[in-house]
Design a protein around this motif. Structure first.
Motif, PDB file in Angstrom:
ATOM      1  N   LYS A   1     -73.731  -2.160  24.734  1.00  0.00           N
ATOM      2  CA  LYS A   1     -72.694  -1.137  24.786  1.00  0.00           C
ATOM      3  C   LYS A   1     -71.630  -1.450  25.829  1.00  0.00           C
ATOM      4  O   LYS A   1     -71.909  -2.009  26.889  1.00  0.00           O
ATOM      5  CB  LYS A   1     -73.317   0.223  25.112  1.00  0.00           C
ATOM      6  CG  LYS A   1     -74.089   0.845  23.948  1.00  0.00           C
ATOM      7  CD  LYS A   1     -73.159   1.328  22.855  1.00  0.00           C
ATOM      8  CE  LYS A   1     -73.910   2.134  21.792  1.00  0.00           C
ATOM      9  NZ  LYS A   1     -74.857   1.338  21.018  1.00  0.00           N
ATOM     10  N   ASP A   2     -70.384  -1.080  25.486  1.00  0.00           N
ATOM     11  CA  ASP A   2     -69.295  -1.173  26.444  1.00  0.00           C
ATOM     12  C   ASP A   2     -69.367   0.010  27.400  1.00  0.00           C
ATOM     13  O   ASP A   2     -70.149   0.936  27.223  1.00  0.00           O
ATOM     14  CB  ASP A   2     -67.950  -1.158  25.714  1.00  0.00           C
ATOM     15  CG  ASP A   2     -67.773  -2.368  24.791  1.00  0.00           C
ATOM     16  OD1 ASP A   2     -67.966  -3.493  25.279  1.00  0.00           O
ATOM     17  OD2 ASP A   2     -67.471  -2.159  23.599  1.00  0.00           O
TER      18      ASP A   2
ATOM     19  N   ASN B   1     -71.393   3.469  30.383  1.00  0.00           N
ATOM     20  CA  ASN B   1     -72.643   2.941  29.822  1.00  0.00           C
ATOM     21  C   ASN B   1     -73.785   3.662  30.536  1.00  0.00           C
ATOM     22  O   ASN B   1     -74.367   3.160  31.492  1.00  0.00           O
ATOM     23  CB  ASN B   1     -72.716   1.429  30.019  1.00  0.00           C
ATOM     24  CG  ASN B   1     -73.865   0.789  29.257  1.00  0.00           C
ATOM     25  OD1 ASN B   1     -74.774   1.468  28.803  1.00  0.00           O
ATOM     26  ND2 ASN B   1     -73.821  -0.522  29.123  1.00  0.00           N
TER      27      ASN B   1
ATOM     28  N   GLN C   1     -77.276  -0.065  28.482  1.00  0.00           N
ATOM     29  CA  GLN C   1     -77.526  -0.882  27.292  1.00  0.00           C
ATOM     30  C   GLN C   1     -76.692  -2.156  27.325  1.00  0.00           C
ATOM     31  O   GLN C   1     -75.480  -2.102  27.562  1.00  0.00           O
ATOM     32  CB  GLN C   1     -77.173  -0.095  26.026  1.00  0.00           C
ATOM     33  CG  GLN C   1     -78.011   1.123  25.770  1.00  0.00           C
ATOM     34  CD  GLN C   1     -77.540   1.847  24.527  1.00  0.00           C
ATOM     35  OE1 GLN C   1     -77.799   1.425  23.411  1.00  0.00           O
ATOM     36  NE2 GLN C   1     -76.824   2.940  24.722  1.00  0.00           N
TER      37      GLN C   1
END
Length: 228
Positions: free
Chosen positions: A134-135, A127, A131
């Protein structure tokens, strides 16, 4: 030239032009066709156009396509989020898994890869710009994960995968610096050769920053239909 051939050639031309601008060899950038939501027939057409590497995000959909297209020589990449209870299918059916972000996932993939198969190629998902949606592991976790994961059998740790926020092209440069920084920590540094970043809208910026694999869907297949 049919539609699949035209679309693929257009993207290959984009890759070539992007490489020329930064004096890179186009052969150093691999095109990964992101085929999620598109039916197996579209992948068969793209294969006939010369494409061999396909990326899928949804496991069940991907397994159905792998079954339907088993007569073709395809390199299958899983680029979606890796759920702990789905690693067996990933380990057995895919050539690459891009979304590894925890040691336990890598351990399960290593343990579930069949002894008769070649090692499974994996990328660490990072990441890169923090974010919430996000993963991926955090950038400061990458060094330790590279040291740990590169020692596991039955897998080959190949590099990093990132999905920055739209228009955050600076994140590509950050990812490239991180990629170079941790290479020396890999127990098999010759395997550390893949920086998976860049999609249809930002492939030029990604290539300029050092991407070795661009993940292209819309520019190849058109808009996705999520109702099917």
């Amino acid at each position: 030239m049919n539609q699949s051939q035209q679309s693929r050639q257009t993207v290959l031309n984009q890759i070539e032009h992007a490489c020329q601008r930064v004096q890179r060899d186009p052969a150093t950038v691999q095109l990964l066709a992101v085929s999620k939501t598109h039916p197996a027939e579209r992948l068969r057409d793209m294969h006939e156009a010369g494409q061999r590497c396909f990326g899928e995000n949804y496991l069940q959909e991907a397994l159905e396509k792998i079954e339907a297209l088993q007569d073709l020589e395809i390199e299958w990449h899983f680029i979606g989020h890796v759920q702990r209870n789905k690693t067996k299918h990933l380990a057995e059916k895919f050539d690459w898994v891009h979304g590894v972000d925890r040691l336990i996932i890598a351990e399960r993939l290593s343990g579930q890869r069949l002894a008769s198969q070649v090692p499974l190629n994996i990328c660490l998902q990072v990441n890169i710009d923090g974010q919430d949606s996000k993963d991926g592991c955090q950038p400061e976790q990458v060094a330790e994960l590279v040291q740990q994961i590169s020692q596991l059998p039955h897998i080959r740790l190949r590099g990093l995968m990132v999905i920055p926020a739209p228009d955050n092209h600076a994140a590509f440069t950050t990812a490239q610096a991180l990629f170079d920084q941790v290479k020396s920590l890999h127990t098999q540094p010759q395997d550390w050769d893949t920086l998976s970043m860049g999609m249809s809208a930002d492939l030029e910026a990604a290539i300029a920053a050092g991407s070795t694999m661009v993940r292209i869907g819309t520019a190849l297949f058109g808009a996705r239909d999520y109702t099917t």
